[in-house]
Design a protein around this motif. Structure first.
Motif, mmCIF file in Angstrom:
data_model
loop_
_atom_site.group_PDB
_atom_site.id
_atom_site.type_symbol
_atom_site.label_atom_id
_atom_site.label_comp_id
_atom_site.label_asym_id
_atom_site.label_seq_id
_atom_site.Cartn_x
_atom_site.Cartn_y
_atom_site.Cartn_z
ATOM 1 N N ILE A 193 7.989 7.429 -20.728
ATOM 2 C CA ILE A 193 8.085 8.201 -19.523
ATOM 3 C C ILE A 193 6.945 7.378 -18.424
ATOM 4 O O ILE A 193 7.124 7.252 -17.370
ATOM 5 C CB ILE A 193 7.630 9.468 -19.933
ATOM 6 C CG1 ILE A 193 8.618 10.201 -20.706
ATOM 7 C CG2 ILE A 193 7.048 10.262 -18.674
ATOM 8 C CD1 ILE A 193 9.988 10.728 -19.708
ATOM 9 N N ALA A 194 5.876 7.033 -18.908
ATOM 10 C CA ALA A 194 4.887 6.366 -17.925
ATOM 11 C C ALA A 194 5.629 5.129 -17.243
ATOM 12 O O ALA A 194 5.519 5.046 -15.833
ATOM 13 C CB ALA A 194 3.728 6.035 -18.553
ATOM 14 N N ALA A 201 8.247 5.344 -8.984
ATOM 15 C CA ALA A 201 7.448 5.570 -7.935
ATOM 16 C C ALA A 201 7.473 4.449 -6.804
ATOM 17 O O ALA A 201 7.180 4.630 -5.708
ATOM 18 C CB ALA A 201 5.868 5.831 -8.183
ATOM 19 N N ARG A 202 7.597 3.177 -7.410
ATOM 20 C CA ARG A 202 7.822 1.891 -6.634
ATOM 21 C C ARG A 202 9.047 1.628 -5.969
ATOM 22 O O ARG A 202 9.129 0.710 -5.225
ATOM 23 C CB ARG A 202 7.364 0.751 -7.609
ATOM 24 C CG ARG A 202 5.749 0.795 -7.907
ATOM 25 C CD ARG A 202 5.379 -0.428 -8.428
ATOM 26 N NE ARG A 202 3.974 -0.007 -8.918
ATOM 27 C CZ ARG A 202 3.247 -0.970 -9.945
ATOM 28 N NH1 ARG A 202 4.096 -1.974 -10.468
ATOM 29 N NH2 ARG A 202 1.912 -0.704 -10.111
ATOM 30 N N ALA A 317 12.768 15.519 -21.012
ATOM 31 C CA ALA A 317 12.402 14.363 -20.501
ATOM 32 C C ALA A 317 12.181 14.545 -18.972
ATOM 33 O O ALA A 317 11.109 14.058 -18.364
ATOM 34 C CB ALA A 317 13.411 13.269 -20.640
ATOM 35 N N ALA A 318 12.916 15.289 -18.230
ATOM 36 C CA ALA A 318 12.716 15.641 -17.031
ATOM 37 C C ALA A 318 11.403 16.250 -16.615
ATOM 38 O O ALA A 318 10.882 16.115 -15.718
ATOM 39 C CB ALA A 318 13.896 16.470 -16.374
ATOM 40 N N ASP A 323 6.146 15.793 -14.569
ATOM 41 C CA ASP A 323 4.618 15.849 -14.645
ATOM 42 C C ASP A 323 4.055 14.544 -14.392
ATOM 43 O O ASP A 323 2.813 14.537 -13.719
ATOM 44 C CB ASP A 323 4.143 16.311 -16.204
ATOM 45 C CG ASP A 323 4.650 17.739 -16.488
ATOM 46 O OD1 ASP A 323 4.822 18.505 -15.543
ATOM 47 O OD2 ASP A 323 4.533 18.247 -17.527
ATOM 48 N N ALA A 324 4.577 13.480 -14.631
ATOM 49 C CA ALA A 324 4.082 12.145 -14.684
ATOM 50 C C ALA A 324 3.831 11.750 -13.061
ATOM 51 O O ALA A 324 3.231 11.049 -12.520
ATOM 52 C CB ALA A 324 4.640 11.120 -15.195
ATOM 53 N N LEU A 325 4.939 12.415 -12.453
ATOM 54 C CA LEU A 325 5.066 12.044 -10.860
ATOM 55 C C LEU A 325 4.374 12.956 -10.140
ATOM 56 O O LEU A 325 4.202 12.683 -8.710
ATOM 57 C CB LEU A 325 6.421 11.740 -10.561
ATOM 58 C CG LEU A 325 7.057 10.688 -11.078
ATOM 59 C CD1 LEU A 325 8.646 10.759 -10.900
ATOM 60 C CD2 LEU A 325 6.862 9.353 -10.402
ATOM 61 N N ALA A 326 3.675 13.963 -10.482
ATOM 62 C CA ALA A 326 3.158 15.191 -9.796
ATOM 63 C C ALA A 326 2.040 14.578 -8.909
ATOM 64 O O ALA A 326 1.109 13.864 -9.511
ATOM 65 C CB ALA A 326 2.749 16.171 -10.462
ATOM 66 N N GLY A 327 1.974 14.784 -7.665
ATOM 67 C CA GLY A 327 0.969 14.365 -6.858
ATOM 68 C C GLY A 327 0.879 12.763 -6.455
ATOM 69 O O GLY A 327 -0.049 12.460 -5.795
#
Ligand SMILES: Cc1ncc(C[n+]2csc(CCOP(=O)(O)OP(=O)(O)O)c2C)c(N)n1
Length: 548
Positions: A193-194, A201-202, A317-318, A323-327
């Motif tokens: 997930i990370a 993100a990129r 998974a979503a 959560d991993a993308l928050a912020g």
């Protein structure tokens, strides 16, 4: 002390599993199963063809997230359900087929309606088994019901030899078993997930793709969190609505550009099959990085070259990804990627709107679909089936909730539209249900309008009657006009099938009549057929799904 037959034992086990409706065709040796189901308080929907019954069950199960159960007789009754098994397994819809077969003592001797039913069922099913004694009915049914929905849903076949159905045994000796526990939905590997979060993100041009598994997982709220970040998404035909189609990140109307230009693609609960160009060029860009998330590990070994393969529930998974993308700031928000896609969506929708404004007679299929769209409430269940009409409906009819839209799906199976609408109506009785069908597609299943009348289900059936398989185009292209028509059909008065069983009938041959006819049909206190004469020469604006 009381004795019950095998049919009643089966019915009790179904009830214990929370199944309150079964579909089927009355046929030996399964009479006791259907009668037993009714005696146990289940709704028994007697249909006019096993194929329709099994499609109804598939849709009922898919909408309800439970096994849809169909009861069929031996030999040809069972073989008539083979196509729905194939469609259910290929399309991940939960279908349990209970098929009667000859008594074991006559197997191989040429018994009445004898067929090698386990062999017919096997390639279309996740699992097949034969009940070997009345005592084992609860256990085997529990296995069958569980396997139908465990992991990736699909078809399961359970064979009932005649002697097992009829034999009476002491009731206390065959108690219904509690259903198998539901496993917690699998979580994704945090490291994977990370990695996918970093890719998203990129990426300059990321794209989310939702398949039917996302709708099955009810992943809408979690996927909407990702879409809210400005990540564009497309949905497969039956995944539509898991996040409502009016979300600003929904770009199905610019699908070719979105798939073709994306540099990172994350698939949730869908296959890279023909619907998504096998996940390869030319539909996707060379060098695209693809992550695929599926409940089932085997699904991750397919046509597409994956960067990341994740076994997980789509909703879980979503949530992990959101959560991993928050912020975090996503590179794509600066690249104008979504803005560009939205401009294409607007241009393509304007093209459709122009076609849909047509006042021409015979009626344009775009105009018909626009009128259907305008009368349907958001909570409606919808099915569509055909070639031209299905393509136009897919382009123009929005979906606003998970599993509210059904169509020919992965297998492209024509004849599903009417039974899917009936199954969906019974699964969500309070929501209006509408089936929008080509004249061929309706004809493939049409005797089940009598079932509609008998069970009192208020489904509105709209027949886009363009006098042929894809209208006149195939006939004119391929066949000799001096000979009997093959792909061109008669302009039949299909609404008379409603009159035959006291349903509501409408016949429409001018665009101005469409709206009032559809409104009357939706308001009617019974099922309705709206037979609409549609331009036989109208083509889909771009491309074609099934006929090339
Ligand atoms: C079970 C099955 N049989 C045949 C086909 C081939 N096929 C694709 S579309 C179609 C019918 C299209 O005609 P119609 O339903 O009238 O819709 P239209 O294109 O005219 O809107 C057929 C027979 C199929 N996909 N599935």
């Amino acid at each position: 002390m009381s004795e019950i037959d095998g049919g009643r034992i089966a019915a009790r086990q179904l009830r214990a599993a929370g199944i309150d409706t079964v579909f089927g065709v009355v046929a030996g040796p399964m009479l006791e199963v259907m009668a037993g189901a009714q005696a146990e308080g289940l709704d028994v929907i007697g249909c006019r063809h096993e194929e329709n019954a099994a499609f109804m069950a598939s849709a009922w199960g898919y909408v309800n997230r439970k096994p849809g159960v169909v009861v069929v007789g031996s030999g040809p009754g069972m073989t008539n359900a083979v196509t729905p098994m194939h469609a259910a397994t290929a399309g991940a819809m939960p279908l349990l087929v209970l098929g009667g077969s000859v008594r074991d003592s006559q197997r191989g001797l040429g018994a009445f309606q004898e067929a090698d039913q386990l062999a017919f069922a096997a390639p279309g099913c996740k699992w097949t088994a034969r009940v070997d004694s009345s005592e084992r009915i609860p256990e085997l049914l529990r296995l069958a019901l569980g396997k139908c929905v465990a992991g990736r849903p699909g078809a399961v076949y359970l064979d009932f030899p005649a002697q097992v159905v009829a034999q009476r045994v002491e009731s206390a000796g065959v108690p219904a078993l509690a259903p198998a526990p539901t496993a917690a939905p699998p979580h994704a590997d945090p490291a994977a997930i990370a990695h996918v979060a970093q890719l998203l993100a990129r990426a300059e041009r990321p794209l989310l793709v939702f398949g039917k598994g996302a709708a099955w997982a009810d992943a809408g709220a979690e996927l909407a969190r990702l879409a809210d970040l400005g990540l564009p998404y497309v949905a497969s035909p039956m995944a539509r609505g898991v996040v409502p189609d009016d979300h600003p990140s929904f770009v199905n109307a610019a699908r070719s550009a979105a798939l073709g230009q994306a540099d990172v693609v994350v698939m949730f609960g869908g296959r890279f099959n023909w619907i998504f160009g096998m996940g390869r060029p030319p539909q996707f860009a060379a060098g695209v990085k693809i992550a695929q998330i599926d409940l089932c590990a085997e699904e991750l070994v397919a046509a597409a070259e994956l960067d990341t393969a994740i076994v997980a529930d789509a909703a879980v998974a979503a949530r992990q990804l959101a959560d991993a993308l928050a912020g975090r700031t996503l590179a794509c928000t600066a690249s104008g990627w979504l803005r560009g896609l939205r401009a294409m969506v607007a241009a393509n929708e304007a093209e459709l709107a122009a076609a849909a404004a047509s006042d021409a007679s015979p009626i344009s299929p775009y105009r018909l679909v626009r009128e259907v769209r305008d009368v349907l409430p958001r909570e409606a269940s919808l099915s569509f089936d055909g070639e031209v009409i299905m393509a136009v409906a897919r382009a123009m009819l929005p979906a606003y909730r998970a599993r509210s839209i059904l169509n020919a799906g992965t297998t492209g199976c024509i004849g599903t539209g009417l039974p899917y609408a009936i199954g969906a109506k019974l699964a969500r009785p309070d929501a209006p249900a509408l089936a929008l069908l080509g004249d061929y597609a309706f004809g493939a299943a049409m005797m089940d309008v009598e079932t509609l009348a008998r069970i009192g289900a208020r489904v509105v059936v709209v027949v886009a009657n363009n006098e042929g398989i894809a209208g006149h185009a195939l006939q004119d292209w391929l066949f000799d006009p001096a000979k009997t028509a093959v792909a061109r059909l008669l302009p039949a008065r299909y609404e008379m099938l409603a009159q035959m069983v006291d349903g509501h009938a409408e016949y429409v041959d001018a665009p101005g009549q469409l709206r009032p006819a559809l409104e009357r049909a939706l308001a009617a206190d019974r099922f309705a057929i709206v037979n609409v004469r549609v331009d036989p020469n109208a083509r889909r604006i771009k491309g074609s799904y099934f006929l090339g």
